[in-house]
Design a protein around this motif. Structure first.
Motif, PDB file in Angstrom:
ATOM      1  N   ASN A  78     -14.658 119.569  78.900  1.00  0.00           N
ATOM      2  CA  ASN A  78     -14.143 120.040  77.613  1.00  0.00           C
ATOM      3  C   ASN A  78     -13.723 118.878  76.709  1.00  0.00           C
ATOM      4  O   ASN A  78     -13.721 119.015  75.481  1.00  0.00           O
ATOM      5  N   ALA A 104     -23.547 124.665  76.757  1.00  0.00           N
ATOM      6  CA  ALA A 104     -22.650 124.834  75.603  1.00  0.00           C
ATOM      7  C   ALA A 104     -21.617 125.923  75.841  1.00  0.00           C
ATOM      8  O   ALA A 104     -21.017 126.419  74.891  1.00  0.00           O
ATOM      9  N   SER A 106     -18.617 126.041  76.763  1.00  0.00           N
ATOM     10  CA  SER A 106     -17.234 125.837  76.316  1.00  0.00           C
ATOM     11  C   SER A 106     -17.120 125.735  74.795  1.00  0.00           C
ATOM     12  O   SER A 106     -16.021 125.622  74.257  1.00  0.00           O
ATOM     13  N   ARG A 107     -18.262 125.793  74.105  1.00  0.00           N
ATOM     14  CA  ARG A 107     -18.252 125.711  72.643  1.00  0.00           C
ATOM     15  C   ARG A 107     -18.191 127.110  72.019  1.00  0.00           C
ATOM     16  O   ARG A 107     -18.607 128.088  72.629  1.00  0.00           O
ATOM     17  N   ARG A 108     -17.664 127.182  70.802  1.00  0.00           N
ATOM     18  CA  ARG A 108     -17.552 128.462  70.103  1.00  0.00           C
ATOM     19  C   ARG A 108     -18.253 128.437  68.741  1.00  0.00           C
ATOM     20  O   ARG A 108     -18.230 129.423  68.014  1.00  0.00           O
ATOM     21  N   ASP A 109     -18.882 127.307  68.403  1.00  0.00           N
ATOM     22  CA  ASP A 109     -19.543 127.150  67.103  1.00  0.00           C
ATOM     23  C   ASP A 109     -20.981 127.665  67.195  1.00  0.00           C
ATOM     24  O   ASP A 109     -21.928 126.894  67.312  1.00  0.00           O
ATOM     25  N   THR A 110     -21.136 128.980  67.132  1.00  0.00           N
ATOM     26  CA  THR A 110     -22.410 129.640  67.413  1.00  0.00           C
ATOM     27  C   THR A 110     -23.568 129.098  66.573  1.00  0.00           C
ATOM     28  O   THR A 110     -24.663 128.843  67.099  1.00  0.00           O
ATOM     29  N   GLU A 112     -23.908 126.164  65.179  1.00  0.00           N
ATOM     30  CA  GLU A 112     -24.242 124.805  65.611  1.00  0.00           C
ATOM     31  C   GLU A 112     -24.921 124.807  66.976  1.00  0.00           C
ATOM     32  O   GLU A 112     -25.801 123.979  67.232  1.00  0.00           O
ATOM     33  N   ILE A 113     -24.525 125.733  67.826  1.00  0.00           N
ATOM     34  CA  ILE A 113     -25.181 125.854  69.135  1.00  0.00           C
ATOM     35  C   ILE A 113     -26.652 126.201  68.946  1.00  0.00           C
ATOM     36  O   ILE A 113     -27.538 125.618  69.587  1.00  0.00           O
ATOM     37  N   ASP A 116     -28.448 123.151  67.808  1.00  0.00           N
ATOM     38  CA  ASP A 116     -28.644 122.198  68.899  1.00  0.00           C
ATOM     39  C   ASP A 116     -29.737 122.664  69.853  1.00  0.00           C
ATOM     40  O   ASP A 116     -30.499 121.850  70.391  1.00  0.00           O
ATOM     41  N   SER A 154     -23.679 120.099  75.366  1.00  0.00           N
ATOM     42  CA  SER A 154     -22.216 120.077  75.339  1.00  0.00           C
ATOM     43  C   SER A 154     -21.676 119.132  74.260  1.00  0.00           C
ATOM     44  O   SER A 154     -20.463 119.047  74.075  1.00  0.00           O
ATOM     45  N   ARG A 155     -22.578 118.423  73.581  1.00  0.00           N
ATOM     46  CA  ARG A 155     -22.202 117.405  72.588  1.00  0.00           C
ATOM     47  C   ARG A 155     -21.252 116.377  73.198  1.00  0.00           C
ATOM     48  O   ARG A 155     -20.106 116.219  72.797  1.00  0.00           O
TER      49      ARG A 155
END
Length: 239
Positions: A78, A104, A106-110, A112-113, A116, A154-155
């Motif tokens: 994270n 991804a 753990s990410r919430r920026d749909t 941007e996901i 990516d 996961s950036r």
């Protein structure tokens, strides 16, 4: 002086009575591609496991200025520390796309996901062709691409890679290293453990040589490439 992203000091790891890592010191600065080379059993993978919190250790590990002591692997992920494990570790019963989305989780920026995901398919066209295919049915090289792309989803602020070229054909090895260099060009710091010392040192900024649990040499990658001891031990050339 560039920011130190990762600092490892006096790292020790023991399995029972066997000391696998014996006081290792290393660091990675912002934007660097650093390689850790050495023979089988030198302690390279164990060092990575300690850094990612999947192996008990003693010493000091600092990531982004914060001690990692007591942090769980998911907490480190994270915080941007991602790893491409030895043996790929793909989710065999999930599709290529599902594997990428797990990177991804753990990410919430749909939005941007989604962007990516498309970027990964552009970087790895073969994965796009197999987007709905189960990961377990992919070739070894395709699984390695998937493992790398999943970690990138996961950036990461720091990417660890363990033997990405192992068991791959020469053509696939070149493709994998092409991606490694591309990721490095984006200024994502990388710690690369790799048995192909020549390719690793050609791609890296700096390198560490590990033998029997200890760091025996360190320096600029180009200098290590020209070092007679390295050439004899790891490049198969007479000193």
């Amino acid at each position: 002086m560039s920011e130190v992203v990762l600092r490892v000091a006096a790292l020790k790891v023991a399995y029972g009575g066997i000391q696998a890592v014996k006081g290792v010191d290393l660091e990675i600065r912002a934007g660097e591609l650093v390689t850790l080379i050495g023979a089988n059993g030198a302690g390279k993978t164990t060092t990575l496991k300690a850094i990612t919190g999947t192996q008990a250790w003693h010493g000091e590990i600092t990531y982004m200025g914060r001690s990692t002591q007591g942090l769980q692997p998911y907490e480190l992920l994270n915080a941007g520390l991602a790893m491409v494990p030895e043996g790929r570790g793909v989710f065999a019963r999930m599709t290529v796309t599902e594997n990428l989305l797990m990177g991804a989780y753990s990410r919430r920026d749909t939005t941007e996901i989604d962007a990516d995901l498309e970027r990964m398919f552009e970087t790895f066209p073969r994965l796009k062709e197999r987007a709905r295919q189960l990961a377990g049915t992919l070739s070894g090289g395709e699984q390695q691409m998937l493992a790398m792309a999943r970690a990138l989803m996961s950036r990461p602020r720091l990417l660890l890679m363990d033997e990405p070229s192992m068991g791959l054909s020469p053509i696939m090895v070149e493709k994998i290293f092409e991606v490694v260099r591309s990721v490095s060009a984006q200024k994502i710091p990388i710690l690369l453990v790799e048995q192909n010392a020549k390719l690793a040192l050609e791609a890296a900024h700096r390198g560490y040589v590990m033998d029997s649990g200890s760091i025996t040499l360190t320096g600029e990658a180009r200098q290590l490439l020209d070092d007679p001891k390295v050439r004899e031990a790891y490049l198969g050339e007479a000193a």
